[in-house]
Scaffold this motif. Structure first.
Motif, PDB file in Angstrom:
ATOM      1  N   GLN A  66      24.899  41.907  44.831  1.00  0.00           N
ATOM      2  CA  GLN A  66      26.136  41.219  45.202  1.00  0.00           C
ATOM      3  C   GLN A  66      26.922  40.802  43.968  1.00  0.00           C
ATOM      4  O   GLN A  66      28.148  40.953  43.896  1.00  0.00           O
ATOM      5  CB  GLN A  66      25.816  39.998  46.069  1.00  0.00           C
ATOM      6  CG  GLN A  66      25.261  40.352  47.447  1.00  0.00           C
ATOM      7  CD  GLN A  66      24.795  39.126  48.221  1.00  0.00           C
ATOM      8  OE1 GLN A  66      24.527  38.080  47.634  1.00  0.00           O
ATOM      9  NE2 GLN A  66      24.703  39.264  49.535  1.00  0.00           N
ATOM     10  N   ALA A  67      26.201  40.257  42.985  1.00  0.00           N
ATOM     11  CA  ALA A  67      26.873  39.812  41.762  1.00  0.00           C
ATOM     12  C   ALA A  67      27.501  40.990  41.017  1.00  0.00           C
ATOM     13  O   ALA A  67      28.614  40.892  40.502  1.00  0.00           O
ATOM     14  CB  ALA A  67      25.874  39.091  40.855  1.00  0.00           C
ATOM     15  N   ARG A 123      28.549  43.782  42.358  1.00  0.00           N
ATOM     16  CA  ARG A 123      29.734  44.227  43.096  1.00  0.00           C
ATOM     17  C   ARG A 123      30.941  43.356  42.735  1.00  0.00           C
ATOM     18  O   ARG A 123      32.061  43.849  42.564  1.00  0.00           O
ATOM     19  CB  ARG A 123      29.466  44.171  44.603  1.00  0.00           C
ATOM     20  CG  ARG A 123      28.673  45.353  45.124  1.00  0.00           C
ATOM     21  CD  ARG A 123      28.828  45.507  46.631  1.00  0.00           C
ATOM     22  NE  ARG A 123      28.278  44.364  47.346  1.00  0.00           N
ATOM     23  CZ  ARG A 123      27.009  44.270  47.743  1.00  0.00           C
ATOM     24  NH1 ARG A 123      26.173  45.267  47.488  1.00  0.00           N
ATOM     25  NH2 ARG A 123      26.576  43.215  48.413  1.00  0.00           N
ATOM     26  N   GLN A 124      30.695  42.036  42.609  1.00  0.00           N
ATOM     27  CA  GLN A 124      31.783  41.139  42.220  1.00  0.00           C
ATOM     28  C   GLN A 124      32.239  41.415  40.787  1.00  0.00           C
ATOM     29  O   GLN A 124      33.434  41.372  40.487  1.00  0.00           O
ATOM     30  CB  GLN A 124      31.322  39.681  42.355  1.00  0.00           C
ATOM     31  CG  GLN A 124      31.037  39.267  43.794  1.00  0.00           C
ATOM     32  CD  GLN A 124      30.360  37.915  43.892  1.00  0.00           C
ATOM     33  OE1 GLN A 124      29.993  37.321  42.876  1.00  0.00           O
ATOM     34  NE2 GLN A 124      30.174  37.433  45.107  1.00  0.00           N
ATOM     35  N   GLU A 173      34.452  44.499  40.904  1.00  0.00           N
ATOM     36  CA  GLU A 173      35.766  44.180  41.465  1.00  0.00           C
ATOM     37  C   GLU A 173      36.645  43.481  40.439  1.00  0.00           C
ATOM     38  O   GLU A 173      37.842  43.770  40.318  1.00  0.00           O
ATOM     39  CB  GLU A 173      35.604  43.319  42.719  1.00  0.00           C
ATOM     40  CG  GLU A 173      34.991  44.065  43.900  1.00  0.00           C
ATOM     41  CD  GLU A 173      34.620  43.135  45.047  1.00  0.00           C
ATOM     42  OE1 GLU A 173      34.825  41.903  44.903  1.00  0.00           O
ATOM     43  OE2 GLU A 173      34.118  43.633  46.073  1.00  0.00           O
ATOM     44  N   ARG A 174      36.058  42.531  39.671  1.00  0.00           N
ATOM     45  CA  ARG A 174      36.837  41.825  38.651  1.00  0.00           C
ATOM     46  C   ARG A 174      37.302  42.790  37.561  1.00  0.00           C
ATOM     47  O   ARG A 174      38.448  42.727  37.107  1.00  0.00           O
ATOM     48  CB  ARG A 174      36.015  40.695  38.026  1.00  0.00           C
ATOM     49  CG  ARG A 174      35.897  39.468  38.897  1.00  0.00           C
ATOM     50  CD  ARG A 174      35.414  38.270  38.082  1.00  0.00           C
ATOM     51  NE  ARG A 174      34.064  38.456  37.562  1.00  0.00           N
ATOM     52  CZ  ARG A 174      32.964  38.158  38.225  1.00  0.00           C
ATOM     53  NH1 ARG A 174      33.033  37.705  39.454  1.00  0.00           N
ATOM     54  NH2 ARG A 174      31.781  38.332  37.668  1.00  0.00           N
ATOM     55  N   GLU A 186      40.084  44.957  38.782  1.00  0.00           N
ATOM     56  CA  GLU A 186      41.329  44.179  38.836  1.00  0.00           C
ATOM     57  C   GLU A 186      41.921  44.000  37.445  1.00  0.00           C
ATOM     58  O   GLU A 186      43.131  44.097  37.243  1.00  0.00           O
ATOM     59  CB  GLU A 186      41.056  42.817  39.474  1.00  0.00           C
ATOM     60  CG  GLU A 186      42.303  41.930  39.564  1.00  0.00           C
ATOM     61  CD  GLU A 186      42.015  40.573  40.183  1.00  0.00           C
ATOM     62  OE1 GLU A 186      42.934  39.743  40.205  1.00  0.00           O
ATOM     63  OE2 GLU A 186      40.858  40.361  40.612  1.00  0.00           O
ATOM     64  N   GLU A 233      28.558  42.461  32.628  1.00  0.00           N
ATOM     65  CA  GLU A 233      30.011  42.259  32.610  1.00  0.00           C
ATOM     66  C   GLU A 233      30.527  42.116  31.187  1.00  0.00           C
ATOM     67  O   GLU A 233      31.542  42.710  30.824  1.00  0.00           O
ATOM     68  CB  GLU A 233      30.389  41.029  33.432  1.00  0.00           C
ATOM     69  CG  GLU A 233      31.887  40.785  33.432  1.00  0.00           C
ATOM     70  CD  GLU A 233      32.336  39.764  34.464  1.00  0.00           C
ATOM     71  OE1 GLU A 233      33.544  39.705  34.739  1.00  0.00           O
ATOM     72  OE2 GLU A 233      31.470  39.039  34.988  1.00  0.00           O
ATOM     73  N   ASP A 251      34.286  33.812  36.174  1.00  0.00           N
ATOM     74  CA  ASP A 251      33.313  33.445  37.199  1.00  0.00           C
ATOM     75  C   ASP A 251      31.882  33.662  36.744  1.00  0.00           C
ATOM     76  O   ASP A 251      30.953  33.259  37.419  1.00  0.00           O
ATOM     77  CB  ASP A 251      33.563  34.270  38.472  1.00  0.00           C
ATOM     78  CG  ASP A 251      34.870  33.889  39.124  1.00  0.00           C
ATOM     79  OD1 ASP A 251      35.305  32.755  38.909  1.00  0.00           O
ATOM     80  OD2 ASP A 251      35.435  34.737  39.836  1.00  0.00           O
ATOM     81  N   SER A 252      31.724  34.413  35.618  1.00  0.00           N
ATOM     82  CA  SER A 252      30.360  34.699  35.191  1.00  0.00           C
ATOM     83  C   SER A 252      29.834  33.679  34.192  1.00  0.00           C
ATOM     84  O   SER A 252      28.769  33.851  33.636  1.00  0.00           O
ATOM     85  CB  SER A 252      30.306  36.095  34.562  1.00  0.00           C
ATOM     86  OG  SER A 252      31.085  36.127  33.383  1.00  0.00           O
TER      87      SER A 252
END
Length: 468
Positions: free
Chosen positions: A10-11, A13-14, A17-18, A21, A57, A93-94
């Protein structure tokens, strides 16, 4: 461990997405997904997984930002000040505070964990980007993506365009670029020199391609029986006429249907027909047999039934059945070159122009999974039918690589089942159809073998002459 794995997925995938973007204006989504997958592999096997998404990330941001650094620091015309890079301006967010803030740790414990995380992050990133000679590489390249170009039967377009399929292939460093065509068209009239593979819908079309290109390799990652898409009122009407045998999975008897066609029976001549009293002949809508595999399979089944339920062999048998099978096509008028067209018309326009359409089972299942079918739509299994074995013919190593992936990768096989194809893992197809309440034959038993490639070609040529 299972819960940790889910959280990590899940992390990540986020994270993806970031990054899409932030860097989507410079890199494609597929490229960024591949970069995340490559970075994640660098930390494979590490027992402590909590901070892997953060490390991934930061590592990928460092790669992507290196190439776009000059553009990121451009001057804002309104203020004359340097513009802050987009990915830095975004909320991080990380950050450790974000990850830990939702948990009620003592301030000292939080500080200790944050300090440890900073050290781990610095060391891990430094090791990840270090070259063999020991010098850091601030612009280490992402594992290259191989572009594989091909031409495919139109019924497989939805599969290859599915973002989940695109992502699954990207994890293996593959990006597929495709063009649709009728399967027989692929085998007969398309210049295949510019492609890495051809992916028609049958072994017969693939055999012709193999002959032309002098290729022996082939892959059959999935298959689909031929079916008839129709409507419940039509099925009930034909059941009264002895053509349809209703049940949990209904069948369509090709014998009485051919006799009906031979007698030029119209819909308004059927007994007790208040459902569809139109003045046109009872005919299944198909594609053009001169370009499409699905129509060629229809011809093979009709030829078998017209030949006293025997595979057509020899010139005498071919000539005897041609008048019967040609009538199935000539009476339709205009037909489209690939199976996608008539099925889309069936879904969009309803019972009026297309009461019965000859399609692949996979098309109906795929449309049902995506919520495109309506309650009065139903599927009939012709008796007998043919199992269309979708066959990929590679023209080199890129095509070989794709064929192997489609045939063996569990994720791609599962996604094929979600698109209605039957794979080697039969339980996957069963799970998809059960989850969406799609009545399908568990085992397709009444299956015939197609005539030889040369016989089928002569029959198709005979039908083509009938159009004139």
């Amino acid at each position: 461990m299972v819960v940790d794995t889910v959280r990590e997925e899940q992390a990540l995938r986020q994270v993806t997405e970031r990054l899409v973007e932030n860097f989507g204006g410079t890199y494609s989504a597929e490229y960024i997904e591949g970069a995340v997958a490559a970075a994640r592999r660098r930390f494979a096997g590490h027992p402590v997984r909590t901070f892997i998404p953060i490390l991934v990330e930061r590592y990928v941001r460092r790669q992507l930002a290196a190439a776009g650094e000059e553009a990121d620091t451009a001057v804002e015309p309104e203020t004359g000040r340097a513009r802050k890079p987009k990915h830095q301006a975004a909320v991080d967010d990380s950050s450790p505070e974000t990850w830990l803030g939702s948990r009620r740790f003592a301030p000292a414990a939080v500080a200790a964990v944050i300090a440890a995380l900073v050290v781990v992050t610095v060391v891990a990133v430094a090791l990840a980007v270090r070259q063999p000679g020991g010098a850091p590489n601030t612009a280490a390249p992402v594992a290259p993506i191989t572009v594989v170009r091909g031409v495919v039967g139109s019924e497989k377009m939805a599969f290859f365009q599915d973002p989940k399929v695109v992502a699954a292939l990207a994890r293996h460093g593959v990006k597929v670029e495709i063009e649709p065509a009728g399967s027989r068209q692929i085998a007969t009239s398309i210049d295949l020199a510019k492609y890495d593979f051809a992916f028609p819908s049958s072994e017969q079309a693939a055999e012709r391609i193999q002959r032309q290109r002098n290729v022996t390799a082939k892959y059959i990652p999935f298959s689909s029986p031929m079916v008839i898409a129709t409507f419940t009122p039509i099925a009930e009407l034909l059941a009264k006429a002895g053509v349809v045998h209703q049940g949990a999975v209904s069948t369509f008897d090709m014998g009485p249907y051919l006799r009906m066609v031979g007698n030029n029976t119209r819909w308004d001549q059927l007994d007790d027909n208040t459902t569809y009293p139109v003045r046109k002949n009872v005919l299944i809508s198909t594609t053009d047999p001169r370009s499409s595999n699905s129509a060629a399979m229809y011809l093979a089944i009709a030829g078998y039934v017209a030949n006293n339920n025997t595979i057509v062999q020899g010139s005498d048998a071919e000539q005897n059945i041609l008048p019967t099978v040609a009538r199935l096509f000539v009476g339709q008028g205009y037909t489209q070159s690939s199976s996608e067209g008539p099925f889309e018309a069936y879904l969009a326009t309803g019972i009026g122009p297309t009461p019965m359409v000859w399609i692949y089972e996979s098309q109906y299942v795929d449309a049902s999974v995506r919520g495109q079918t309506k309650p009065d739509m139903t599927m009939l299994y012709p008796s007998p039918t043919i199992l269309s074995r979708h066959t990929l013919v590679p023209f080199g190593e890129p095509g070989e690589r794709l064929g192997r992936l489609l045939s063996t990768d569990p994720d791609l096989q599962r996604l094929a089942a979600e698109h209605g194809f039957r794979t080697g893992a039969t339980d996957q197809f069963a799970e998809v159809t059960a989850a969406h309440n799609i009545p399908v034959a568990k085992d397709v038993l009444d299956v015939i073998t197609t005539p030889t490639y040369d016989t089928l070609e002569r029959l198709l040529d005979g039908v083509t002459k009938s159009y004139n």
